[in-house]
Design a protein around this motif. Structure first.
Motif, mmCIF file in Angstrom:
data_model
loop_
_atom_site.group_PDB
_atom_site.id
_atom_site.type_symbol
_atom_site.label_atom_id
_atom_site.label_comp_id
_atom_site.label_asym_id
_atom_site.label_seq_id
_atom_site.Cartn_x
_atom_site.Cartn_y
_atom_site.Cartn_z
ATOM 1 N N GLN A 152 0.829 -1.207 0.000
ATOM 2 C CA GLN A 152 0.000 0.000 0.000
ATOM 3 C C GLN A 152 0.863 1.258 0.000
ATOM 4 O OE1 GLN A 152 -2.197 0.985 3.617
ATOM 5 N NE2 GLN A 152 -3.984 1.510 2.391
ATOM 6 N N GLU A 153 1.901 1.261 0.847
ATOM 7 C CA GLU A 153 2.768 2.436 0.908
ATOM 8 C C GLU A 153 3.643 2.551 -0.336
ATOM 9 O OE1 GLU A 153 2.484 4.789 2.993
ATOM 10 O OE2 GLU A 153 0.990 3.755 4.222
ATOM 11 N N ARG A 154 4.008 1.431 -0.932
ATOM 12 C CA ARG A 154 4.802 1.475 -2.169
ATOM 13 C C ARG A 154 3.993 2.120 -3.298
ATOM 14 N NH1 ARG A 154 7.632 -3.628 -5.476
ATOM 15 N NH2 ARG A 154 8.014 -2.445 -7.380
ATOM 16 N N ALA A 155 2.683 1.936 -3.275
ATOM 17 C CA ALA A 155 1.826 2.481 -4.324
ATOM 18 C C ALA A 155 1.371 3.902 -4.040
ATOM 19 C CB ALA A 155 0.602 1.581 -4.507
ATOM 20 N N THR A 156 1.690 4.421 -2.850
ATOM 21 C CA THR A 156 1.202 5.738 -2.435
ATOM 22 C C THR A 156 2.179 6.841 -2.821
ATOM 23 O OG1 THR A 156 0.015 4.770 -0.559
ATOM 24 C CG2 THR A 156 0.471 7.132 -0.462
ATOM 25 N N VAL A 157 1.703 7.815 -3.585
ATOM 26 C CA VAL A 157 2.538 8.962 -3.952
ATOM 27 C C VAL A 157 2.825 9.780 -2.688
ATOM 28 C CG1 VAL A 157 2.673 11.083 -5.306
ATOM 29 C CG2 VAL A 157 1.559 9.054 -6.260
ATOM 30 N N GLY A 158 4.109 10.091 -2.459
ATOM 31 C CA GLY A 158 4.488 10.887 -1.305
ATOM 32 C C GLY A 158 4.430 10.152 0.015
ATOM 33 N N SER A 159 4.521 8.826 -0.007
ATOM 34 C CA SER A 159 4.470 8.045 1.226
ATOM 35 C C SER A 159 5.604 8.425 2.181
ATOM 36 C CB SER A 159 4.567 6.547 0.905
ATOM 37 O OG SER A 159 4.796 5.787 2.072
ATOM 38 N N LEU A 160 5.296 8.496 3.455
ATOM 39 C CA LEU A 160 6.306 8.765 4.470
ATOM 40 C C LEU A 160 7.445 7.758 4.375
ATOM 41 C CD1 LEU A 160 7.373 10.003 7.187
ATOM 42 C CD2 LEU A 160 5.864 8.380 8.357
ATOM 43 N N TRP A 161 7.118 6.512 4.005
ATOM 44 C CA TRP A 161 8.103 5.430 4.020
ATOM 45 C C TRP A 161 8.803 5.231 2.668
ATOM 46 C CZ3 TRP A 161 3.507 5.104 6.762
ATOM 47 C CH2 TRP A 161 3.658 5.012 8.156
ATOM 48 N N TRP A 162 8.555 6.116 1.699
ATOM 49 C CA TRP A 162 9.190 5.934 0.396
ATOM 50 C C TRP A 162 10.717 5.891 0.469
ATOM 51 C CZ3 TRP A 162 8.657 3.754 -3.958
ATOM 52 C CH2 TRP A 162 9.499 4.057 -5.017
#
Length: 469
Positions: A152-162
């Motif tokens: 989910q976070e890998r697919a999220t633009v601007g993720s905190l965990w990127w």
């Protein structure tokens, strides 16, 4: 803080599970804090800088550098024992049960629904870092739930965990990603079963995910509308199983930070390592993608089977009718050892610190003697122990050990190749996955031979003691 400018176009990391769809290091176990040099993006953000920006701490003498295992953490100078190496504030470790972003309520609910489809069993822990109290993910699948959050976070633009995610390997060297021929080259049924089980789960879970997410609106889609398949699910599960720690208790929810502390003095220009634990090569390869040479905790699994034991004892020249037709008192001992009756646990092991599974040893001792009263006065712990004196006398002890040595011979014969053949494959050069498979099976064989050697020494000692007496 650096973050992804655009979401990845796909969560697909390869089609390495297609073959399943068509077919159904050191002695202290320390490894560098490393990952594959081939990462998700060519020039990912600086990980240490990200941690510090988010309020964490990374020791100023630590740096990220190439190692024999890829990228690893190395000390630039001496670090005394007891020093904090890394400190992560509560919000940085990626957890499954983190309060959802109000703007993503629908997506989080769907993610929780997907996670509920991962098999669970009752949990004995007071609290588990990734699950509600009272349940626990099936041991070999525990990483999948957090893996969903990672996707989910890998697919999220601007993720905190990127910044963290972009530093993850593009691919993993665990067996679920091996070509079909290399999976067969493992030559060890218990591991083959686990690999196939995980692959079947991923293929079935892919269908479950697609069914649940079919026609879901983009704003409620947990993966931003991107396709998720068995390969991307396997990537996420491998990323978690090889890197995450399961923290039991209310550590993170209580607002406490997570620390990595230097256990001993660290010399300058030295890789910083973690102790992976006292694990067998099965788990090292399944979850981490490597094999430990001469692993003192490695074992082979056998099924407790009367016919097999009878054949082994006959080969050892100590045949007994008790294997096929145990007396009532012997059956009672077998039941106490949980080797007979409803719910019996028939898996026994050879190798590891115990050298011989205590339940197997106790069963053989009981079946190879006729002195029932002598057995009944012994407690099970004595009957199961290989150390110390022979509890039923040297003759029974030698017969039991010879039977186990014969079991080792039978176990070796189940491998299609010999050690010399394995060594020839490694010398000739092969793909990395082929090398891992060959190293794994070769280490199993060497471990069995080592068990035979040590048991043979004990038999010789018993013979000398008997002669002296």
């Amino acid at each position: 803080m650096a973050a992804s400018a655009v979401a990845p176009k796909t969560l697909l990391s390869g089609t390495v599970l297609d073959m399943v769809a068509s077919s159904a290091s050191s002695l202290t176990h320390r490894r560098a804090l490393a990952c594959s040099a081939s990462r998700l993006v060519p020039r990912p953000p600086d990980l240490a800088r990200w941690v510090r920006t988010e309020g964490g701490f990374v020791h100023p003498k630590l740096r990220i550098a190439d190692s024999s295992y890829g990228l690893g953490v190395v000390s630039a100078d001496d670090i005394p024992p007891g020093s904090d190496l890394i400190v992560l504030p509560t919000h940085l470790p990626l957890q499954f049960h983190r309060p959802p972003d109000p703007r993503r309520d629908g997506a989080h609910s769907l993610l929780a629904h997907l996670a509920s489809k991962v098999p669970v069993y009752p949990c004995s822990f007071a609290a588990c870092w990734a699950l509600p109290c009272g349940e626990h993910v099936a041991e070999e699948l525990w990483a999948m739930r957090l893996g969903l959050r990672l996707l989910q976070e890998r697919a999220t633009v601007g993720s905190l965990w990127w910044p963290y995610i972009s530093n993850l390997p593009e691919a993993f060297t665990v067996p679920i990603f091996f070509p079909g021929g290399d999976v067969k080259s493992l030559q060890y049924a218990p591991l083959l079963h686990q690999v196939n089980k995980r692959c079947r789960f991923l293929l079935e879970f892919e269908k479950e995910v697609k069914n649940i997410l079919d026609d879901v609106a983009s704003k409620d889609h947990p993966f931003g509308g991107q396709d998720v398949n068995a390969a991307s699910l396997g990537w996420a599960m491998s990323a978690v199983s090889s890197r995450a720690f399961r923290l039991h208790g209310e550590i993170l929810s209580d607002g406490k930070h997570s620390e990595v502390v230097a256990e001993t003095h660290i010399n300058g220009d030295t890789p910083v390592t973690l102790n992976y634990g006292c694990l067998s090569n099965d788990l090292f390869l399944l979850d981490y993608g490597f094999v430990i040479p001469s692993n003192p905790y490695d074992q082979v699994e056998l099924k407790y089977d009367e016919t097999l034991l009878d054949a082994a004892s006959t080969a050892a020249g100590v045949s007994s009718p008790s294997f096929q037709s145990p007396a009532k008192w012997q059956q009672e001992i077998l039941s106490q050892l949980n080797l007979q009756g409803d719910g019996a646990l028939l898996k026994v092991t050879l190798g590891g610190p115990e050298l011989v599974d205590g339940r197997l040893l106790a069963a053989l001792r009981a079946l190879l003697t006729t002195e029932s009263e002598k057995v009944k006065i012994l407690d099970l712990s004595t009957l199961k122990s290989l150390g110390g004196e022979a509890p039923l006398g040297s003759s029974v002890e030698a017969a039991a050990l010879r039977t186990i040595i014969a079991l080792c011979v039978i176990a070796l014969e189940h491998f299609p190749t010999k050690i010399m053949e394995d060594e020839s494959v490694l010398k000739a050069g092969a793909s990395y996955s082929t090398e891992l498979a060959v190293q794994f099976r070769m280490q199993k064989k060497l471990m069995i031979i080592d068990v035979m050697r040590k048991l043979t020494q004990r038999v010789k000692m018993l013979s000398k003691e008997k002669s002296a007496a």
